[in-house]
Scaffold this motif. Structure first.
Motif, mmCIF file in Angstrom:
data_model
loop_
_atom_site.group_PDB
_atom_site.id
_atom_site.type_symbol
_atom_site.label_atom_id
_atom_site.label_comp_id
_atom_site.label_asym_id
_atom_site.label_seq_id
_atom_site.Cartn_x
_atom_site.Cartn_y
_atom_site.Cartn_z
ATOM 1 N N SER A 253 0.825 -1.202 0.000
ATOM 2 C CA SER A 253 0.000 0.000 0.000
ATOM 3 C C SER A 253 0.865 1.260 0.000
ATOM 4 O O SER A 253 0.562 2.240 -0.697
ATOM 5 C CB SER A 253 -0.920 -0.003 1.230
ATOM 6 O OG SER A 253 -1.668 1.177 1.310
ATOM 7 N N CYS A 254 1.954 1.244 0.769
ATOM 8 C CA CYS A 254 2.866 2.398 0.821
ATOM 9 C C CYS A 254 3.524 2.646 -0.526
ATOM 10 O O CYS A 254 3.680 3.799 -0.952
ATOM 11 C CB CYS A 254 3.928 2.180 1.901
ATOM 12 S SG CYS A 254 3.324 2.342 3.584
ATOM 13 N N TRP A 255 3.917 1.564 -1.193
ATOM 14 C CA TRP A 255 4.542 1.720 -2.518
ATOM 15 C C TRP A 255 3.536 2.288 -3.513
ATOM 16 O O TRP A 255 3.869 3.169 -4.308
ATOM 17 C CB TRP A 255 5.082 0.394 -3.019
ATOM 18 C CG TRP A 255 5.537 0.467 -4.447
ATOM 19 C CD1 TRP A 255 4.917 -0.035 -5.550
ATOM 20 C CD2 TRP A 255 6.706 1.148 -4.931
ATOM 21 N NE1 TRP A 255 5.620 0.284 -6.689
ATOM 22 C CE2 TRP A 255 6.724 1.011 -6.333
ATOM 23 C CE3 TRP A 255 7.723 1.869 -4.298
ATOM 24 C CZ2 TRP A 255 7.728 1.558 -7.125
ATOM 25 C CZ3 TRP A 255 8.731 2.416 -5.091
ATOM 26 C CH2 TRP A 255 8.729 2.256 -6.476
ATOM 27 N N ARG A 256 2.303 1.803 -3.457
ATOM 28 C CA ARG A 256 1.271 2.295 -4.365
ATOM 29 C C ARG A 256 1.004 3.780 -4.124
ATOM 30 O O ARG A 256 0.880 4.572 -5.067
ATOM 31 C CB ARG A 256 -0.004 1.475 -4.182
ATOM 32 C CG ARG A 256 -1.093 1.794 -5.207
ATOM 33 C CD ARG A 256 -2.137 0.688 -5.280
ATOM 34 N NE ARG A 256 -2.651 0.360 -3.953
ATOM 35 C CZ ARG A 256 -2.507 -0.814 -3.377
ATOM 36 N NH1 ARG A 256 -1.859 -1.785 -4.003
ATOM 37 N NH2 ARG A 256 -3.019 -1.054 -2.177
ATOM 38 N N MET A 257 0.938 4.172 -2.855
ATOM 39 C CA MET A 257 0.710 5.580 -2.523
ATOM 40 C C MET A 257 1.874 6.447 -2.977
ATOM 41 O O MET A 257 1.684 7.564 -3.478
ATOM 42 C CB MET A 257 0.508 5.722 -1.009
ATOM 43 C CG MET A 257 -0.796 5.122 -0.498
ATOM 44 S SD MET A 257 -0.837 4.970 1.322
ATOM 45 C CE MET A 257 -0.625 6.673 1.825
ATOM 46 N N ARG A 264 3.122 8.616 -11.121
ATOM 47 C CA ARG A 264 3.566 7.454 -11.904
ATOM 48 C C ARG A 264 4.756 7.796 -12.810
ATOM 49 O O ARG A 264 4.877 7.279 -13.926
ATOM 50 C CB ARG A 264 2.411 6.900 -12.748
ATOM 51 C CG ARG A 264 1.239 6.375 -11.929
ATOM 52 C CD ARG A 264 0.085 5.955 -12.816
ATOM 53 N NE ARG A 264 -0.975 5.365 -12.023
ATOM 54 C CZ ARG A 264 -1.092 4.060 -11.766
ATOM 55 N NH1 ARG A 264 -0.195 3.219 -12.262
ATOM 56 N NH2 ARG A 264 -2.096 3.594 -11.044
ATOM 57 N N SER A 265 5.613 8.669 -12.310
ATOM 58 C CA SER A 265 6.761 9.128 -13.090
ATOM 59 C C SER A 265 8.070 8.664 -12.451
ATOM 60 O O SER A 265 8.324 8.944 -11.276
ATOM 61 C CB SER A 265 6.751 10.658 -13.179
ATOM 62 O OG SER A 265 7.976 11.147 -13.694
ATOM 63 N N VAL A 266 8.889 7.959 -13.225
ATOM 64 C CA VAL A 266 10.189 7.508 -12.736
ATOM 65 C C VAL A 266 11.094 8.702 -12.459
ATOM 66 O O VAL A 266 11.878 8.701 -11.509
ATOM 67 C CB VAL A 266 10.855 6.554 -13.756
ATOM 68 C CG1 VAL A 266 12.270 6.190 -13.312
ATOM 69 C CG2 VAL A 266 10.025 5.285 -13.930
ATOM 70 N N VAL A 267 10.970 9.741 -13.290
ATOM 71 C CA VAL A 267 11.784 10.952 -13.119
ATOM 72 C C VAL A 267 11.503 11.590 -11.759
ATOM 73 O O VAL A 267 12.427 11.961 -11.018
ATOM 74 C CB VAL A 267 11.510 11.960 -14.251
ATOM 75 C CG1 VAL A 267 12.259 13.275 -13.975
ATOM 76 C CG2 VAL A 267 11.947 11.387 -15.588
#
Length: 303
Positions: A253-257, A264-267
Motif C-alpha cells: 500500500s505504501c509503494w502504491r501511494m 507514476r513518473s520515474v523521473v
C-alpha cells in the motif's frame, strides 16, 4: 617484493589461511571497518545538509530550490537536527559490515568446495552481512528519519521524545517500521559492493593509478552503481519511516501511494538522486580507501 593485495581481491589463498584464522586477524577486520567509517564522519557532517535536502525531496517531492529555501527558513540549528543517529550509525555500520563480511567470507572459503564459484564468495558474504546490518540498524534509521521530518518538530521536539514515542509502538510500526525494504536494500547493496569492489579496483589500478587512488575510485564507482538502482527503495523507506501519526499502511500500500504521489513518473521518483550519488561518492570512496590501506598495512606488517 610485491605481494597479493588481500584486502582488494578479498580471495583467501592457502598460504593466507593460518594468518586469517588467527582470532586477532579476525578482530582486525571489525576494527579497520569501524576506524575507516569513523574517519569518514567528517565528510558525513559536511554533506549532512545535502543528505537532509535529499530526504526532504524524498518525502515532499519538492525541487532542490524549494527544499533549500525551506531548510534556510528553519535555521542552522534545525538544519543539523537528526545528525547524531547517522554519525553513530556510520561508525557502528562500518565495524559490523566489514568485519562480519570478512568473518562470513572466511567461513565460506574454509568450507568444503561447493557449486558456488570462489569469485562469488565476497558478494555472498556481503549479502549475509547486509541482512544482519538491517536487523541492527533499522531502529537507527527510523529515529533519524523521524527527526529529519520537519512536520514532527512540534510534537516530538527532542531525541528523547522520539525514543519514548517509538518505544510505545509495536516493533513493526515503531522501531522496525519499513524493515523489509531496508533488508532488501542493504542486502543487495552489500552484495554488490563487496562483489564489485575487487574487480573494479583491479581494473582502475590497471590504468596506472596508485593503490590508494584505485581503492578510492573503486569505492566511488561501486557506490554510484549501487545508489541508482536501489534509490527507489530509499525513497520508500524515507516515506514509510518519517511519519509517526496516522494510519499504518502495509508495504504494498505504501509503494502504491508513493507511486501515485509521484504521478507514476520515474523521473519524479528519482528526484534528489543526483545528490545521493554525490554523498555516496564522498563517504564510500573515503571509507574504502582508508579500510584498504589499513588492511594492506596490517598484511605488510604480518608478512
Amino acid at each position: 617484493s610485491a605481494h597479493p593485495n588481500h584486502s582488494i581481491t578479498m580471495v583467501r589463498t592457502e598460504d593466507e589461511e593460518p594468518h586469517r584464522s588467527d582470532p586477532v586477524a579476525r578482530f582486525r577486520s571489525y576494527l579497520h571497518g569501524g576506524t575507516s567509517s569513523l574517519l569518514s564522519t567528517l565528510p558525513t557532517i559536511i554533506v549532512f545538509p545535502v543528505y537532509k535536502t535529499v530526504f526532504r525531496q524524498q518525502i515532499h517531492n519538492t525541487l532542490v530550490s524549494q527544499t533549500v529555501s525551506q531548510l534556510y527558513k528553519e535555521g542552522p540549528v534545525k538544519l543539523y537536527r537528526g545528525v547524531a543517529p547517522p554519525l553513530l550509525m556510520r561508525t557502528l555500520n562500518g565495524t559490523l559490515l566489514f568485519g562480519l563480511q570478512d568473518t562470513l567470507l572466511h567461513q565460506l572459503s574454509s568450507s568444503p568446495p561447493s557449486i558456488i564459484p570462489t569469485s562469488a564468495l565476497p558478494a555472498l558474504a556481503g549479502l549475509g552481512a547486509g541482512v544482519v546490518e538491517a536487523v541492527v540498524f533499522t531502529p537507527f534509521e527510523r529515529v533519524q528519519n523521524v527527526l529529519q521530518n520537519g512536520q514532527n518538530d512540534r510534537q516530538l521536539p527532542t531525541l528523547r521524545s522520539v525514543l519514548i514515542r517509538l518505544r510505545s509502538e509495536r516493533l513493526a510500526s515503531g522501531y522496525y517500521r519499513a524493515f523489509l525494504p531496508i533488508a532488501a536494500r542493504n542486502a543487495l547493496g552489500s552484495c554488490l559492493y563487496f562483489g564489485l569492489k575487487g574487480p573494479m579496483c583491479a581494473a582502475v589500478e590497471g590504468q596506472g593509478l596508485s593503490t590508494t587512488a584505485s581503492s578510492f575510485l573503486s569505492g566511488t564507482l561501486t557506490s554510484m552503481a549501487i545508489s541508482l538502482p536501489l534509490y527507489p527503495l530509499s525513497v520508500l523507506v524515507a516515506n514509510m519511516q518519517a511519519q509517526v501519526e496516522g494510519e499504518v499502511h502495509g508495504l504494498r500500500s505504501c509503494w502504491r501511494m508513493l507511486w501515485e504521489s509521484r504521478q507514476r513518473s520515474v523521473v519524479l521518483l528519482y528526484r534528489g538522486g543526483s545528490l545521493v550519488i554525490l554523498r555516496s561518492c564522498i563517504t564510500w570512496g573515503i571509507t574504502t580507501a582508508i579500510y584498504d590501506k589499513q588492511e594492506r598495512s596490517a598484511s605488510d606488517f604480518s608478512l
